[in-house]
Design an enzyme around this catalytic site. Structure first.
Site, short mmCIF file in Angstrom:
data_model
loop_
_atom_site.label_atom_id
_atom_site.label_comp_id
_atom_site.label_asym_id
_atom_site.label_seq_id
_atom_site.Cartn_x
_atom_site.Cartn_y
_atom_site.Cartn_z
N ASN A 1 -11.17 -0.47 -2.05
CA ASN A 1 -10.75 -0.71 -3.44
C ASN A 1 -11.83 -0.36 -4.46
O ASN A 1 -11.56 -0.25 -5.65
CB ASN A 1 -10.28 -2.16 -3.64
N ARG B 1 1.95 -0.86 6.21
CA ARG B 1 0.70 -0.41 6.83
C ARG B 1 -0.31 -1.54 6.75
O ARG B 1 -0.11 -2.51 6.02
CB ARG B 1 0.17 0.85 6.14
N ASP C 1 -0.24 -7.54 -1.76
CA ASP C 1 -0.12 -6.23 -2.40
C ASP C 1 1.01 -6.20 -3.43
O ASP C 1 2.02 -6.89 -3.26
CB ASP C 1 0.12 -5.17 -1.30
C1 IPE Z 1 -4.63 -3.56 0.48
O1 IPE Z 1 -3.88 -3.08 -0.58
C2 IPE Z 1 -5.83 -4.33 -0.01
C3 IPE Z 1 -5.54 -5.60 -0.68
C4 IPE Z 1 -4.37 -6.16 -0.83
C5 IPE Z 1 -6.70 -6.28 -1.19
P1 IPE Z 1 -4.09 -1.62 -1.17
O2 IPE Z 1 -3.17 -1.50 -2.32
O3 IPE Z 1 -5.52 -1.36 -1.43
O4 IPE Z 1 -3.61 -0.70 0.04
P2 IPE Z 1 -3.17 0.83 0.05
O5 IPE Z 1 -4.21 1.60 -0.72
O6 IPE Z 1 -1.83 0.91 -0.62
O7 IPE Z 1 -3.08 1.20 1.49
C1 IPE Z 2 -3.11 -5.72 -4.53
O1 IPE Z 2 -2.33 -5.20 -5.51
C2 IPE Z 2 -4.41 -6.27 -5.04
C3 IPE Z 2 -5.59 -5.45 -4.75
C4 IPE Z 2 -5.61 -4.41 -3.97
C5 IPE Z 2 -6.84 -5.83 -5.39
P1 IPE Z 2 -2.46 -3.68 -5.95
O2 IPE Z 2 -3.41 -3.61 -7.09
O3 IPE Z 2 -2.77 -2.81 -4.81
O4 IPE Z 2 -0.98 -3.39 -6.47
P2 IPE Z 2 -0.16 -2.05 -6.30
O5 IPE Z 2 -0.06 -1.77 -4.83
O6 IPE Z 2 -0.90 -0.98 -7.04
O7 IPE Z 2 1.17 -2.37 -6.91
MG MG Z 3 -1.60 -1.80 -3.49
#
Ligand code: IPE
Ligand code: IPE
Ligand code: MG
Length: 242
Positions: A64, A183, A16
Site C-alpha cells: 500500500n 484474492r 477492502d
Molecule cells: C488489501 O487490499 C490490503 C488491505 C485491505 C489493507 P488492497 O486493496 O491493497 O488489495 P489489492 O491491491 O486490490 O490486491
Molecule cells: C482497503 O480499502 C483499505 C486499504 C487498503 C488501506 P481500499 O482503499 O483498497 O478500497 P478500494 O479497494 O480501492 O475500494
Molecule cells: Mg482495495
C-alpha cells in the site's frame, strides 16, 4: 479451532473497498478510510458480543506504500489518531491489542504509540485484536526465517511457526474478504493453510453485524477435512460426541 455453536475462534478480515465506497459518493478516498474505521469499531463490538477469541484485521499492506503520497500520509494520520482515541476504549472493553508488521518504515511517534498501546492492553483477556499494519505475508515468512538463521537455528516448520509475527495466536479459522475481490493480496500466507475463506461483495464501510453473521453461518456449514476424507471426519466427530 471451532468454538461451541460453530463460532470460529479466530476471524481474520481483509477490510477492502473503502476507496470505492467513497468514490461512489463523490468523496475523497480518505473519507472512505475514515468510514472504514467506524466499520471496524462496529465489527470489534460485534466480535466481542459473539465471543470471538481473536480478530485479525488487514489495515495497511506492504504494497500500500505504492499508493498516492497523500493517501498514504492520510492513512498514517488515521492510525495515529486511532491510537489516541480507540485504545482507551478497547482497553476498557478488555481487548488485548497487537500491531503486526514491519515497524521500521513508520515514524518514531507512531512506533512509540504502537508500543504504548500494546503495553497498556497486554494484560487483557476478553479478546485479542491483531492490527496488521505495514504487513505482508511474505515479509512475515522472510523475517521469521531470517531470525532463525541469525540464531543458527534449523529452519523447520515448527520453528518458523514460532518465529512468525502472529505466533501468539492460533491460525485463523475463518478469513473474510470484503469488497468483492477474490484474492489474498499477501495476507496471512503462512497461517491461512487451513482457513475457511468467505468473500463478501459488501464494501468494507458497509460491512455490518448481519454480514458478519452471514459469514459465520457459512463457516459453520463447512466441513474442515485437513486432508482427510469426509468419512474419517464424520467418524472422528462421532467419537468426540460419544
Ligand atoms: C488489501 O487490499 C490490503 C488491505 C485491505 C489493507 P488492497 O486493496 O491493497 O488489495 P489489492 O491491491 O486490490 O490486491
Ligand atoms: C482497503 O480499502 C483499505 C486499504 C487498503 C488501506 P481500499 O482503499 O483498497 O478500497 P478500494 O479497494 O480501492 O475500494
Ligand atoms: Mg482495495
Amino acid at each position: 479451532m471451532t468454538s461451541p455453536g460453530g463460532l470460529p475462534h479466530h476471524i481474520a478480515i481483509v477490510m477492502d473497498g473503502n476507496g470505492r465506497w467513497a468514490t461512489k459518493r463523490f468523496l475523497p478516498r480518505l473519507a472512505g478510510h475514515r468510514q472504514g474505521m467506524e466499520s471496524l469499531r462496529r465489527c470489534i463490538r460485534a466480535c466481542l458480543d459473539r465471543g470471538v477469541g481473536v480478530l485479525t484485521v488487514f489495515a495497511f499492506s506492504s504494497e500500500n506504500w505504492n499508493r498516492p503520497a497523500d493517501e498514504v500520509s492520510g492513512l498514517m494520520e488515521l492510525l495515529a489518531m486511532a491510537l489516541g482515541k480507540e485504545i482507551p476504549r478497547l482497553h476498557a472493553d478488555g481487548v488485548q491489542v497487537h500491531f503486526v508488521g514491519e515497524r521500521s518504515g513508520l515514524s518514531d511517534k507512531v512506533r512509540a504509540g504502537l508500543d504504548a498501546a500494546e503495553a497498556t492492553t497486554a494484560g487483557n483477556s476478553k479478546m485479542v485484536l491483531n492490527v496488521c499494519f505495514n504487513y505482508g505475508g511474505r515479509w512475515d515468512i522472510a523475517q521469521a526465517a531470517a531470525r532463525l538463521a541469525s540464531q543458527g537455528q534449523p529452519i523447520t516448520e515448527l520453528a518458523l511457526n514460532g518465529a512468525m509475527a502472529l505466533a501468539h495466536v492460533a491460525d485463523p479459522d475463518l478469513i473474510i474478504r470484503t469488497g468483492g475481490e477474490m484474492r489474498v493480496s499477501n495476507f496471512l500466507l503462512w497461517q491461512a493453510a487451513y482457513s475457511e475463506l468467505v468473500f463478501s461483495d459488501k464494501l468494507w464501510p458497509d460491512f455490518d453485524e448481519a454480514e458478519l453473521d452471514r459469514a459465520i453461518a457459512e463457516f459453520a456449514g463447512r466441513e474442515r477435512r485437513y486432508g482427510q476424507t469426509s468419512a474419517q471426519v464424520a467418524a472422528d466427530s462421532g467419537q468426540k460426541a460419544a
